[in-house]
Motif scaffolding. Structure first.
Motif, PDB file in Angstrom:
ATOM      1  N   ASP A 189      36.786  43.805 -30.501  1.00  0.00           N
ATOM      2  CA  ASP A 189      38.176  44.246 -30.345  1.00  0.00           C
ATOM      3  C   ASP A 189      38.877  43.529 -29.182  1.00  0.00           C
ATOM      4  OD1 ASP A 189      40.307  45.703 -31.320  1.00  0.00           O
ATOM      5  OD2 ASP A 189      39.909  47.432 -30.045  1.00  0.00           O
ATOM      6  N   LEU A 190      38.518  42.267 -28.959  1.00  0.00           N
ATOM      7  CA  LEU A 190      39.147  41.484 -27.904  1.00  0.00           C
ATOM      8  C   LEU A 190      40.340  40.689 -28.428  1.00  0.00           C
ATOM      9  CD1 LEU A 190      35.914  40.155 -26.169  1.00  0.00           C
ATOM     10  CD2 LEU A 190      37.324  42.109 -25.497  1.00  0.00           C
ATOM     11  N   VAL A 191      40.444  40.598 -29.749  1.00  0.00           N
ATOM     12  CA  VAL A 191      41.517  39.842 -30.405  1.00  0.00           C
ATOM     13  C   VAL A 191      42.094  40.707 -31.514  1.00  0.00           C
ATOM     14  CG1 VAL A 191      41.996  37.847 -31.892  1.00  0.00           C
ATOM     15  CG2 VAL A 191      40.529  37.585 -29.912  1.00  0.00           C
ATOM     16  N   LYS A 192      43.397  40.613 -31.682  1.00  0.00           N
ATOM     17  CA  LYS A 192      44.033  41.256 -32.831  1.00  0.00           C
ATOM     18  C   LYS A 192      44.864  40.203 -33.545  1.00  0.00           C
ATOM     19  CE  LYS A 192      47.759  43.115 -29.967  1.00  0.00           C
ATOM     20  NZ  LYS A 192      48.425  44.334 -29.506  1.00  0.00           N
ATOM     21  N   ARG A 232      33.878  46.847 -18.477  1.00  0.00           N
ATOM     22  CA  ARG A 232      35.038  47.696 -18.715  1.00  0.00           C
ATOM     23  C   ARG A 232      36.174  46.790 -19.165  1.00  0.00           C
ATOM     24  NH1 ARG A 232      36.204  51.966 -14.351  1.00  0.00           N
ATOM     25  NH2 ARG A 232      34.324  52.746 -15.314  1.00  0.00           N
ATOM     26  N   ILE A 233      36.739  47.089 -20.312  1.00  0.00           N
ATOM     27  CA  ILE A 233      37.844  46.305 -20.861  1.00  0.00           C
ATOM     28  C   ILE A 233      39.100  47.155 -20.759  1.00  0.00           C
ATOM     29  CG2 ILE A 233      38.761  45.199 -22.936  1.00  0.00           C
ATOM     30  CD1 ILE A 233      35.799  44.757 -23.764  1.00  0.00           C
ATOM     31  N   TYR A 234      40.087  46.624 -20.056  1.00  0.00           N
ATOM     32  CA  TYR A 234      41.348  47.339 -19.864  1.00  0.00           C
ATOM     33  C   TYR A 234      42.375  46.841 -20.866  1.00  0.00           C
ATOM     34  CZ  TYR A 234      39.340  48.943 -15.509  1.00  0.00           C
ATOM     35  OH  TYR A 234      38.521  49.514 -14.568  1.00  0.00           O
ATOM     36  N   ARG A 235      42.955  47.781 -21.559  1.00  0.00           N
ATOM     37  CA  ARG A 235      43.992  47.465 -22.538  1.00  0.00           C
ATOM     38  C   ARG A 235      45.316  48.038 -22.050  1.00  0.00           C
ATOM     39  NH1 ARG A 235      40.752  45.622 -26.358  1.00  0.00           N
ATOM     40  NH2 ARG A 235      38.737  46.604 -26.622  1.00  0.00           N
ATOM     41  N   GLU A 236      46.389  47.426 -22.465  1.00  0.00           N
ATOM     42  CA  GLU A 236      47.711  47.874 -22.041  1.00  0.00           C
ATOM     43  C   GLU A 236      47.938  49.339 -22.387  1.00  0.00           C
ATOM     44  OE1 GLU A 236      52.280  46.770 -23.067  1.00  0.00           O
ATOM     45  OE2 GLU A 236      50.865  45.128 -22.843  1.00  0.00           O
ATOM     46  N   GLU A 237      47.500  49.750 -23.585  1.00  0.00           N
ATOM     47  CA  GLU A 237      47.758  51.112 -24.024  1.00  0.00           C
ATOM     48  C   GLU A 237      46.942  52.160 -23.283  1.00  0.00           C
ATOM     49  OE1 GLU A 237      44.770  49.356 -26.962  1.00  0.00           O
ATOM     50  OE2 GLU A 237      46.666  48.726 -26.131  1.00  0.00           O
ATOM     51  N   SER A 294      42.622  42.939 -19.040  1.00  0.00           N
ATOM     52  CA  SER A 294      41.623  42.390 -18.127  1.00  0.00           C
ATOM     53  C   SER A 294      40.252  42.969 -18.461  1.00  0.00           C
ATOM     54  CB  SER A 294      41.982  42.710 -16.670  1.00  0.00           C
ATOM     55  OG  SER A 294      41.970  44.110 -16.446  1.00  0.00           O
ATOM     56  N   THR A 295      39.248  42.307 -17.924  1.00  0.00           N
ATOM     57  CA  THR A 295      37.866  42.739 -18.109  1.00  0.00           C
ATOM     58  C   THR A 295      37.187  42.740 -16.747  1.00  0.00           C
ATOM     59  OG1 THR A 295      37.786  41.697 -20.273  1.00  0.00           O
ATOM     60  CG2 THR A 295      35.692  42.214 -19.265  1.00  0.00           C
ATOM     61  N   VAL A 296      36.441  43.789 -16.484  1.00  0.00           N
ATOM     62  CA  VAL A 296      35.682  43.880 -15.244  1.00  0.00           C
ATOM     63  C   VAL A 296      34.212  44.015 -15.624  1.00  0.00           C
ATOM     64  CG1 VAL A 296      35.235  45.225 -13.163  1.00  0.00           C
ATOM     65  CG2 VAL A 296      37.581  44.971 -14.000  1.00  0.00           C
ATOM     66  N   ILE A 297      33.409  43.123 -15.068  1.00  0.00           N
ATOM     67  CA  ILE A 297      31.967  43.177 -15.278  1.00  0.00           C
ATOM     68  C   ILE A 297      31.345  43.507 -13.930  1.00  0.00           C
ATOM     69  CG2 ILE A 297      29.918  41.885 -15.971  1.00  0.00           C
ATOM     70  CD1 ILE A 297      31.897  40.079 -17.591  1.00  0.00           C
ATOM     71  N   SER A 298      30.590  44.583 -13.894  1.00  0.00           N
ATOM     72  CA  SER A 298      29.981  44.985 -12.625  1.00  0.00           C
ATOM     73  C   SER A 298      28.488  45.203 -12.816  1.00  0.00           C
ATOM     74  CB  SER A 298      30.652  46.260 -12.096  1.00  0.00           C
ATOM     75  OG  SER A 298      30.523  47.309 -13.024  1.00  0.00           O
ATOM     76  N   LEU A 299      27.783  45.119 -11.721  1.00  0.00           N
ATOM     77  CA  LEU A 299      26.346  45.364 -11.710  1.00  0.00           C
ATOM     78  C   LEU A 299      26.122  46.590 -10.835  1.00  0.00           C
ATOM     79  CD1 LEU A 299      23.488  44.455 -12.461  1.00  0.00           C
ATOM     80  CD2 LEU A 299      23.521  42.976 -10.451  1.00  0.00           C
ATOM     81  N   GLU A 300      25.647  47.660 -11.470  1.00  0.00           N
ATOM     82  CA  GLU A 300      25.423  48.916 -10.760  1.00  0.00           C
ATOM     83  C   GLU A 300      23.999  49.382 -11.047  1.00  0.00           C
ATOM     84  OE1 GLU A 300      28.427  51.677 -12.017  1.00  0.00           O
ATOM     85  OE2 GLU A 300      30.034  50.225 -11.667  1.00  0.00           O
ATOM     86  N   ASP A 301      23.229  49.564  -9.991  1.00  0.00           N
ATOM     87  CA  ASP A 301      21.850  50.044 -10.141  1.00  0.00           C
ATOM     88  C   ASP A 301      21.060  49.214 -11.157  1.00  0.00           C
ATOM     89  OD1 ASP A 301      22.364  52.125  -8.327  1.00  0.00           O
ATOM     90  OD2 ASP A 301      23.175  53.375  -9.939  1.00  0.00           O
ATOM     91  N   ASP A 302      21.095  47.893 -10.990  1.00  0.00           N
ATOM     92  CA  ASP A 302      20.389  46.957 -11.864  1.00  0.00           C
ATOM     93  C   ASP A 302      20.842  47.019 -13.321  1.00  0.00           C
ATOM     94  OD1 ASP A 302      18.912  46.040  -9.727  1.00  0.00           O
ATOM     95  OD2 ASP A 302      17.282  47.449 -10.068  1.00  0.00           O
ATOM     96  N   GLU A 303      22.062  47.473 -13.559  1.00  0.00           N
ATOM     97  CA  GLU A 303      22.573  47.605 -14.917  1.00  0.00           C
ATOM     98  C   GLU A 303      23.994  47.049 -14.972  1.00  0.00           C
ATOM     99  OE1 GLU A 303      23.781  51.377 -17.635  1.00  0.00           O
ATOM    100  OE2 GLU A 303      21.837  51.488 -16.631  1.00  0.00           O
ATOM    101  N   TYR A 304      24.251  46.174 -15.949  1.00  0.00           N
ATOM    102  CA  TYR A 304      25.592  45.636 -16.120  1.00  0.00           C
ATOM    103  C   TYR A 304      26.475  46.659 -16.820  1.00  0.00           C
ATOM    104  CZ  TYR A 304      24.198  40.963 -14.732  1.00  0.00           C
ATOM    105  OH  TYR A 304      23.754  39.891 -14.015  1.00  0.00           O
ATOM    106  N   LYS A 305      27.715  46.709 -16.378  1.00  0.00           N
ATOM    107  CA  LYS A 305      28.717  47.551 -17.015  1.00  0.00           C
ATOM    108  C   LYS A 305      29.919  46.664 -17.301  1.00  0.00           C
ATOM    109  CE  LYS A 305      27.207  51.826 -14.977  1.00  0.00           C
ATOM    110  NZ  LYS A 305      26.564  52.478 -16.041  1.00  0.00           N
TER     111      LYS A 305
END
Length: 116
Positions: free
Chosen positions: A58-61, A95-100, A82-93
């Motif tokens: 769902d990154l393209v429409k 998060r994809i932010y959409r306008e809506e 925008s997209t945020v990629i984080s590393l928390e407690d040895d685990e990648y997360k």
């Protein structure tokens, strides 16, 4: 599909050089596959494969337009801000932010600032 595998696949998709080039082009303005092929210097099949990969997460429409001659064609555009990629407690997360979902972003920011 489990979350860990989904995150890995999103990271693999974003990590693909051709997919990033397509995303960069459509983030500026919607483009047809033919325009993307020319702008990104990629074959049309490569463009369609990358669009398929990006659409899967769902990154393209797309939107269907009608040309002056009556033929139909699709234009593709980015489906996120925008997209945020984080590393928390040895685990990648990821998060994809959409306008809506700006209210959701504000709520998340508020929650992050005010831990209980």
């Amino acid at each position: 599909m489990d979350d860990e595998r989904a995150i890995e696949e999103v990271l693999d998709t974003i990590g693909d050089e051709h997919a990033r080039r397509v995303l960069a082009a459509i983030s500026r303005e919607p483009r047809s596959a033919k325009d993307l092929s020319e702008e990104c210097d990629l074959s049309l099949p490569t463009v369609y494969r990358r669009i398929e990969m990006l659409t899967q997460y769902d990154l393209v429409k797309d939107q269907t337009l009608v040309a002056d001659d009556g033929n139909h064609y699709k234009v593709y555009e980015s489906n996120f801000e925008s997209t945020v990629i984080s590393l928390e407690d040895d685990e990648y997360k990821v998060r994809i932010y959409r306008e809506e979902n700006l209210p959701d972003r504000f709520s998340q920011l508020w929650d992050d600032l005010n831990p209980e």
